[in-house]
Design a protein around this motif. Structure first.
Motif, PDB file in Angstrom:
ATOM      1  N   TYR A  50       0.819  -1.213   0.000  1.00  0.00           N
ATOM      2  CA  TYR A  50       0.000   0.000   0.000  1.00  0.00           C
ATOM      3  C   TYR A  50       0.857   1.269   0.000  1.00  0.00           C
ATOM      4  O   TYR A  50       0.442   2.300  -0.548  1.00  0.00           O
ATOM      5  N   GLN A  72       1.567   1.996  -3.508  1.00  0.00           N
ATOM      6  CA  GLN A  72       0.424   2.633  -4.161  1.00  0.00           C
ATOM      7  C   GLN A  72       0.388   4.125  -3.842  1.00  0.00           C
ATOM      8  O   GLN A  72       0.157   4.959  -4.717  1.00  0.00           O
ATOM      9  N   ILE A 129      -6.517   4.130   0.244  1.00  0.00           N
ATOM     10  CA  ILE A 129      -5.364   3.231   0.378  1.00  0.00           C
ATOM     11  C   ILE A 129      -5.134   2.878   1.848  1.00  0.00           C
ATOM     12  O   ILE A 129      -4.933   1.702   2.204  1.00  0.00           O
ATOM     13  N   ASN A 130      -5.184   3.886   2.720  1.00  0.00           N
ATOM     14  CA  ASN A 130      -4.956   3.642   4.146  1.00  0.00           C
ATOM     15  C   ASN A 130      -6.053   2.773   4.749  1.00  0.00           C
ATOM     16  O   ASN A 130      -5.773   1.928   5.619  1.00  0.00           O
ATOM     17  N   GLN A 174      -7.815   0.417   3.216  1.00  0.00           N
ATOM     18  CA  GLN A 174      -7.578  -0.969   2.817  1.00  0.00           C
ATOM     19  C   GLN A 174      -6.427  -1.581   3.616  1.00  0.00           C
ATOM     20  O   GLN A 174      -6.501  -2.738   4.047  1.00  0.00           O
ATOM     21  N   ASN A 175      -5.374  -0.796   3.809  1.00  0.00           N
ATOM     22  CA  ASN A 175      -4.241  -1.294   4.589  1.00  0.00           C
ATOM     23  C   ASN A 175      -4.644  -1.550   6.042  1.00  0.00           C
ATOM     24  O   ASN A 175      -4.324  -2.597   6.613  1.00  0.00           O
TER      25      ASN A 175
END
Length: 442
Positions: free
Chosen positions: A168, A171, A420-421, A423-424
């Motif tokens: 991530y 990304q 993104i954060n 999902q991480n």
């Protein structure tokens, strides 16, 4: 304003419109261009980790060491062979006078030669000491095996979380790198326009500040990625290579949360540190049994053969020896073992409390991210991507100004970064629950 200046400014804004309309986010993370790249999936990394990790190899040796200790504990004491003779006879001046004396000397009971004595002794362990030593050594091996499982659990969790962070972070790095390209092109266009008087100097400065912000974000994520690469190289025993480990994919599954009671029961049943605290009690009990058996002294048996040195010429004697337990009955060691057992019992209760707290903490975190993930409106991600497209179209049509355009682009960047954060964080919280329960729920 002259016709020429007006034409230049119009051409300038048309140029900007073409420059800012670029793709915004790469879907596949990319490594630094100068690095050798190893594209690896998480299952591939895990297999390499199991085969190569130094800590796992060292911990396996501890199990083998404990197994050797079991073999040693089961061995009986060696017999003791003792031999004695006369080194030097001052009456005859002979060294090692082992020759059989003459018949005249025997008749006169003068033995200036021929003397020696041989003694064979064996220690017999009483009160079941040997079996108790074996049982204690077996418990020590169980402790080593559980310690190995706990190290494996911890290192596997570190591998999974580092891999996800790297995936991530790459990304996010790609996002900011692409935004930097856009920003640099826009800034350069404004510098050209400033030379013709089309824009004010403060606008160029404002764009330069935005560019520096993007560069700072890129530097921060590059630093984090370097740390994650270093961690993976140590975990995989690849510290001597500069190859860049590029994560290929990371599946995002959001199944239903397990029941919290089920999670706690799984942790208490499956976590090796829970079993370790229980085995420490067993180990302390066996240690106490061994120390109590040591109150009984061991018996030393032996046979003595003595020639020309005892009641008659060839003397064969039976020997029995035992320490008398008058003062030392191993009281201190027994008391120490009793206290160790009590301490192990308290340690088990404390470990169970820690495990339950770990599970509840991980469960609450996961529940929070589940709620955040599941509450996203339908089409949210598509609308995020449309922010930049609509902002570019509106700016190109002169519907919005530069500051409004930059605000919308920042909104787009932050929305992408938040996604993104999220999902991480969701993946990390899933792995945390698996870690604290030692159960593959996800």
């Amino acid at each position: 304003m002259t016709r020429i200046s007006t034409q230049i400014i119009k051409s300038f804004f048309l140029l900007i419109g073409s420059l800012v309309a670029v793709p915004l986010l790469a879907q596949t993370p990319t490594p630094p261009a100068s690095a050798d790249t190893l594209r690896v999936s998480l299952p591939q990394l895990e297999q390499q980790f199991l085969e190569r990790n130094y800590q796992l190899i060292a911990q396996r040796y501890q199990i083998d060491i404990a197994g050797a200790a079991i073999t040693q504990a089961g061995l009986r004491p060696n017999p003791n062979l003792w031999f004695q003779t006369n080194l030097y006879n001052p009456n005859t001046g002979k060294v090692l006078p082992l020759k059989t004396p003459s018949q005249a000397d025997i008749n006169s009971q003068v033995f200036n030669s021929g003397y020696f004595a041989v003694q064979l002794q064996q220690v017999l362990l009483l009160a079941g000491k040997r079996s108790k030593l074996v049982a204690l050594a077996e418990s020590n091996r169980s402790l080593a095996q559980l310690a190995f499982r706990d190290v494996l659990r911890t290192l596997r969790y570190q591998l999974y979380t580092t891999y996800a962070n790297l995936f991530y972070d790459l990304q996010a790095l790609n996002l900011f790198q692409e935004e930097l390209v856009r920003q640099q092109r826009l800034t350069e266009s404004y510098r050209i326009a400033q030379q013709t008087g089309g824009v004010a100097p403060y606008e160029v400065t404002r764009l330069e500040v935005a560019t520096r912000d993007l560069q700072a974000n890129i530097a921060n994520y590059s630093s984090q990625i370097a740390d994650e690469q270093a961690t993976l190289r140590v975990l995989l025993r690849q510290a001597n290579t500069r190859a860049f480990l590029l994560p290929t994919e990371l599946s995002m599954n959001v199944p239903a949360l397990p029941n919290v009671a089920t999670a706690i029961d799984s942790a208490l049943t499956n976590r090796p540190d829970a079993a370790l605290s229980q085995e420490q009690i067993t180990n302390a009990e066996r240690s106490l049994a061994l120390e109590k058996s040591r109150r009984t002294p061991d018996l030393t048996t032996g046979i003595l053969f003595e020639r020309y040195g005892n009641a008659y010429v060839n003397f064969t004697g039976l020997q029995l020896a035992m320490d008398l337990p008058v003062r030392n009955r191993n009281q201190g060691a027994i008391r120490s073992a009793e206290l160790t057992l009590q301490s192990a019992g308290v340690g088990r209760e404390n470990q169970q409390a820690i495990i339950q707290s770990d599970v509840l903490n991980a469960y609450d975190k996961l529940n929070t991210y589940y709620g955040q993930y599941n509450s996203r409106p339908t089409g949210y991600l598509d609308r995020i991507r449309n922010i930049s497209v609509e902002a570019t179209r509106a700016y190109n049509a002169r519907v919005i100004g530069l500051l409004d355009y930059l605000d919308k682009i920042r909104t787009y960047q932050q929305a992408q970064l938040n996604n993104i954060n999220l999902q991480n964080n969701l993946f990390q919280s899933q792995q945390l629950l698996d870690y604290v329960t030692n159960t593959r729920f996800f």
